[in-house]
Structures are given as C-alpha cells and as structure tokens.
Design an enzyme around this catalytic site. Structure first.
Site, short mmCIF file in Angstrom:
data_model
loop_
_atom_site.label_atom_id
_atom_site.label_comp_id
_atom_site.label_asym_id
_atom_site.label_seq_id
_atom_site.Cartn_x
_atom_site.Cartn_y
_atom_site.Cartn_z
N HIS A 70 0.72 -1.47 -0.08
CA HIS A 70 -0.07 0.05 0.56
C HIS A 70 1.09 1.23 0.19
CE1 HIS A 70 -3.62 2.13 -0.53
NE2 HIS A 70 -2.98 3.00 0.70
N TYR B 136 1.41 4.99 -2.64
CA TYR B 136 1.71 6.47 -2.15
C TYR B 136 2.98 6.56 -3.15
CZ TYR B 136 -2.74 6.06 0.33
OH TYR B 136 -3.72 5.95 0.30
N HIS C 153 -9.58 0.62 -10.67
CA HIS C 153 -9.11 1.80 -9.90
C HIS C 153 -7.64 2.05 -9.69
CE1 HIS C 153 -8.32 3.18 -5.86
NE2 HIS C 153 -7.47 2.22 -5.58
N PHE C 154 -7.35 0.86 -10.38
CA PHE C 154 -5.88 1.51 -9.82
C PHE C 154 -5.01 1.59 -11.51
CE2 PHE C 154 -4.59 -3.58 -10.33
CZ PHE C 154 -4.53 -3.86 -11.14
N HIS C 155 -6.16 1.41 -12.75
CA HIS C 155 -5.79 2.14 -13.84
C HIS C 155 -5.80 3.55 -13.76
CE1 HIS C 155 -5.17 -1.24 -15.68
NE2 HIS C 155 -4.59 -1.08 -16.37
N ARG D 122 -10.82 -11.16 -12.07
CA ARG D 122 -9.55 -10.02 -12.98
C ARG D 122 -8.30 -11.20 -12.81
NH1 ARG D 122 -6.23 -7.24 -7.50
NH2 ARG D 122 -4.44 -6.61 -9.33
N ARG D 123 -7.37 -11.16 -13.45
CA ARG D 123 -6.30 -11.99 -13.46
C ARG D 123 -6.78 -13.32 -14.06
NH1 ARG D 123 -2.70 -10.84 -8.11
NH2 ARG D 123 -1.73 -9.15 -9.20
#
Ligand code: HAS
Length: 550
Positions: free
Chosen positions: A217, A221, A368-370, A433-434
C-alpha cells in the site's frame, strides 16, 4: 544543460522509458485477450507471463526509475550540485537496480516467474526472480539515501534558511519508501529465497501476503507523492500563480508518511486468518490517509483560483477560463487530477468492508488502479517528461512538440476513460481479474453478462488500443526530446519550474522538520496495527507447499 548530476537523472529517466515501452506493448496484448479479440496467445507468450511483464515493467520499474530521475534533477535544481560521494552513491544504486531488474525481467521472459507483480505465495518463481528483486530494493535504498544525504548536507550548510519544499518532499517520500520496503525485503529474503532455493519446503502464505501488503500500500503512495510534488511545486508556476501554502504541502507529506503504512489489511479484507478488529483498525487508518489527498485537492483549487484572479478572473468559477489548457506540461497533470476524483472515491469504496466484498478480485480493482497510478500519476509523469527531458539534455521543446504532446495525452485520457470505465462496470457485473479465460469458455451466461451495451468486454481492447497508440507516440517524443531536437540556445533553455510561495514571509513551523519525531510516530502506528496479528500468524498460521510456475 548536461551537468554530471543531470546525466544521472537522465539515466534513470531513459531506462524508465525502456520499461514503459516493454510494459505498454504487453498492455495492448492483454487488452486484446481480455476483450476476446485474441482467443489465446501462442504458448511461448503465455497470458500470465505477459501480465507479469506488464505489471512489473510499468508498476515497479517505470515508476521507480522515473521518480528517481525526477528527484535527482529536482534536488540538483533546488539545492545545488551533488557532492562526488553522493553522486557516486546515486550511480551505485542505479546499477544495482539495473542488475536486479535484468535478473528479474529475464527470468519472467523465460517463463520462470509468471507470478504477477504481487508474486503471491504459493506461486513459486525461480530464485533468480527473488534475488533480482532483493538487489533492486537495495539499489533503490542506496539511491534514496544518497538524495536524503544531499538534503541534510544542504541543511547543515544553510542552518538559518527554510529547507526547499522539493527537497523536503524527496526526504518524506524516501523515508516512506525505505520503511515500506522493510516488509517486502523481509518476505523475499527470509521466506521466498530460502523456499525457492529448496532450503525450506513450505511457506507461511498469510505472513508473506501480509508482509507484501505492508509494503504494497505505501508503494502506491510512493508513486503518488512525486506527482503531488509536481502539483505543489511546479503547477502554480506553470499557471502563473504561487504555492497556496508551503506549510500545508509539508504537512500533507508528513501525514502520508505516518498513515500510509499501517493500512495494508485493506487489501486483505477478504482473507481469513486476520481478526476483524485488526481489519477495522487498519480501515480506520486508511480513512485517515485520505485526508492529505483532500488537503491536496483543496490546495490545488486554491492555487487555480488565486492564479486566475491574478489574471483578472472574477466570480466564483471565473478562474476556470484562465488555466493554460494549451500547455501540455499543465494539461496532462490536470487531466490526471480529474481522473483522480473518481479514483479516490473508488478507493474509499474499496476500503469499505461490505463494498469490498462485491468488488474484491474483480476487474473493478483493475479499473481503480488504472485511474490512480495509470492516469493521475502517469499523466503527471508525462507532463514532467515534456520539460524535464529537454531540461536535462539541453535541447529545445518546440510548439509543434507541444501540439504532439497534447495529442498524446488526449489519446491517453480517452483510451483510459473507455478502458477503465469498462473495467469498473464489468467488475460490478462480476468479471474476475487476472484470468486469461475472458470469454469463460463461451459460457452463454457469461456472454450474456459481458456483451451488453454498457458492460461489454469489447471496450477493453478499444481503450487499450488508444492507450497503445498514445504510448508509442510518447516513446517517439521521448526519443526526439532526448536525442534529436535541436540544441537550445541560452534563451531557449527549458527550465525546471519551481514556484514561489504565496506568503514567503510565513516560515513553516519548525516541528515539520523533525523527521525523527514523525518516523517515531510512524513506527508506533505500525507496531500498533501489525505486531499482534503478525505474532498470531507466526504461531498459528500453517505453512503450505508451493506451486512451481516453471
Ligand atoms: Fe488504491 C487497490 C484503497 C489510492 C493503487 N489501489 C489498489 C491497487 C492498486 C492501487 C495498484 O481499500 C491494486 C492492488 C492489487 O493488485 O491488488 N486506494 C485506496 C484508497 C485510496 C487509494 C482509500 N490506490 C490509490 C492510489 C493508487 C492506488 C493513489 C496509486 C497511485 N486501493 C484501495 C483498496 C484496495 C486498493 C481498499 C484493495 C481492493 C481489493 O479488494 O483488492 C485513497 O488514497 C484515495 C484518496 C484520494 C482522494 C482523491 C482526491 C482528489 C484529488 C484531485 C483533485 C482534482 C483537482 C482538479 C484539483 C480522496 C487530489 C479539479 C478541477 C476541476 C475543475 C474539477
């Protein structure tokens, strides 16, 4: 112009774009597979190998190398030449990272480490992959410590002056990175290397995933903070304004340092073996780490407004018309900021236990992470590239380059919008996913789910194709700015934009510079959030045999 320090920064940036090139080609392949356009990749190009190369090249290698290039250039700009020792350490770190990278990437390409970028046990890769990772982490520490040493040397030589904001942010980000990497170093060195070498035959999976997310996590950041550094330090200058509050910017970085580590359980909410009370504590801390992002949003709006008013804007939203949308150095991160609004909302959804039950392990998370790292962060990095590369190589950045840059970032934004929206929607419909089996063996029920007007898998390859076009244009523009553009005359030199503070007379509170205090608080929170659950895992969580991927 090319100084010795700029050469170091350029080496990091150039290698970053090499990984960007490899990673984005893999991205296109994946989009085509997930959309059902390519039914199956040839056996030598297995889907999971491509997915691992995509994740490792973009999420780990492109980001880190880019960040270090940007940071070295920035500490040189704001605090002067690096000492010979510091520069040598910077290069030492660079080469260690390159050796580690070559080991890991070659192992992945050989098909001996198709374990994805999170390399979860019990998937087991060849030991070369883990040893490569360990070297890469050590290299990043060496370079990171070199940057911090430069900052503290400067501070010693200028005891009366306020420390430069950019350097301050570099120290905060590196402290975050070093503390976070302790988790991944522990699982790689103490668990995974002995296990993949056959010295132990079983591995404690829950512990390894916990140590990974202790790192994973704050890793996000570590990607975000350099983008924020650009937003706080450079964007006001580019829009003809000033930094709204120097102290607020510093405080937001401190809050990230304190709160971004003891939150890894929000990636493990669905995992058994971790008590609900501990998950609750870490979810609460996750909501705390949202605050510095809200502060950043507030600060950006304030900078936009005050810059607009300086240019004569009136009314509540008059500033909106005064922003320099035609300047790719601004447009790109600005589009990234727009993406970050739904991205942040998505993050808060993810961390809400009951809602995570719906989205966990679906394409929603990939969406979300894209839009976090793939849009807010990467679009900020694109904006930086357009001035940083000519700044480092002493070449020009012409109006036609700016126009091509705008085309590149608009293509990226449109492609990302189409692809990530589809990912969020498909995820809500239950698409996992995956998985390489994205048409689910042509199961009629699945086809019915995913072939509607709203939830259609075809949006993935369409978006991925636009992203691919954009990335190839970016690579071309990088090569042009690095090697082909005409050399700049003294008047044409491209500068590193550093803004002034709105109120330079207001010195930031001294307490913000007390790094030992903040690291101390960070350690206390980590112990509070992790020590009991980890002890529990050490004693009660059974070890499991591995699954060899090669
Ligand atoms: Fe996340 C999963 C929660 C932020 C990246 N995240 C992931 C994964 C990645 C990732 C890579 O709680 C997948 C990992 C994997 O492979 O399994 N995330 C959060 C939360 C935040 C958050 C609460 N994530 C990020 C950032 C990332 C990132 C940043 C990369 C850089 N995330 C989660 C959770 C999961 C997760 C769960 C696990 C899900 C699962 O089930 O597996 C927060 O930090 C977000 C706070 C952000 C805001 C937005 C502030 C808005 C700003 C823009 C202002 C705009 C302006 C312009 C000024 C509150 C600053 C406006 C102008 C106008 C004119 C309008």
């Amino acid at each position: 112009a090319k100084s010795k320090d700029n050469r170091l920064a350029f080496a990091f940036i150039a290698t970053a774009f090499l990984f960007f090139f490899i990673g984005t080609i893999c991205g296109l392949l994946q989009g085509l597979v997930r959309g059902g356009v390519i039914k199956q990749l040839p056996y030598w190009l297995d889907y999971y190998k491509v997915l691992t190369t995509h994740g490792v090249s973009l999420a780990l290698l492109f980001t880190t190398n880019f960040i270090y290039g940007f940071f070295f250039a920035g500490v040189h700009k704001t605090m002067g030449n690096l000492s010979a020792k510091v520069r040598a350490a910077g290069w030492g770190g660079f080469w260690l990272m390159i050796i580690g990278t070559i080991m890991a990437v070659v192992t992945v390409l050989a098909g001996d480490a198709s374990v994805l970028y999170t390399f979860y046990a019990p998937l087991k890769a060849s030991p070369f992959f883990y040893i490569g990772l360990a070297l890469w982490v050590i290299g990043s520490w060496v370079s990171g410590i070199a940057m911090m040493a430069h900052y503290f040397q400067w501070k010693k030589q200028h005891p009366q002056e306020t420390t430069p904001l950019f350097g301050y942010m570099v120290v905060g980000t590196n402290l975050l990175w070093i503390t976070a990497c302790l988790g991944v170093a522990a699982t790689v060195v103490l668990q995974m290397i002995p296990w993949s070498l056959g010295m132990t035959d079983k591995i404690n999976i829950l512990l390894s995933r916990t140590l990974f997310w202790y790192f994973g996590h704050p890793l996000v950041y570590f990607w975000l903070l350099p983008a924020y550094a650009y937003w706080y330090v450079s964007i006001p200058k580019l829009i003809g304004g000033k930094i709204f509050s120097d102290s607020l910017a510093r405080l937001s970085f401190i809050l990230f340092l304190i709160f971004s580590i003891p939150v890894g359980f929000h990636h493990q909410l669905m995992e058994p073996g971790i008590g609900e009370g501990w998950k609750f504590i870490q979810v609460s801390l996750t909501l705390m780490v949202v605050i510095p992002s809200l502060m950043t949003a507030f600060s950006m709006f304030a900078s936009f407004e005050s810059a607009g008013r300086r240019k004569g804007a009136t009314g509540l939203f008059g500033w909106w018309k005064k922003l320099p949308y035609g300047d790719v150095r601004f447009l790109s991160p600005f589009l990234g900021m727009l993406f970050f609004i739904p991205a942040g909302i998505g993050g808060i959804i993810n961390t809400s236990y009951q809602l995570d039950e719906i989205v966990h392990n679906t394409l929603w998370v990939v969406g979300h992470f894209h839009i976090t790292v793939g849009a807010a962060v990467v679009m900020s990095f694109f904006g930086i590239t357009y001035w940083l590369v000519p700044h480092l190589t002493g070449r020009t950045f012409s109006k036609s380059m700016n126009r091509l840059g705008i085309l590149q970032v608009v293509l990226w934004a449109v492609g990302m919008f189409i692809m990530s929206t589809a990912m969020h929607v498909l995820g809500l419909y239950g698409a996992p996913r995956r998985t390489a089996y994205s048409t689910y063996g042509n199961d009629p029920v699945a086809l019915d789910w995913f072939h509607g007007l709203v939830a259609n898998q075809l949006y993935l390859p369409i978006g991925a194709f636009l992203l691919f076009l954009s990335s190839m244009l970016m690579v071309y523009l990088f090569i042009h700015l690095a090697f082909l553009a005409p050399k700049a005359t003294a008047d044409e030199r491209v500068d590193f934009p550093i803004s002034e503070a709105e109120h330079p007379e207001e010195k930031p509170p001294v307490i913000l510079d007390k790094w030992k205090l903040w690291v101390g608080i960070c350690v206390v929170l980590i112990l509070l959030a992790y020590s009991v659950p980890v002890m529990d895992m050490l004693h009660h969580s059974p070890a499991s045999p591995g699954y060899r991927t090669w």
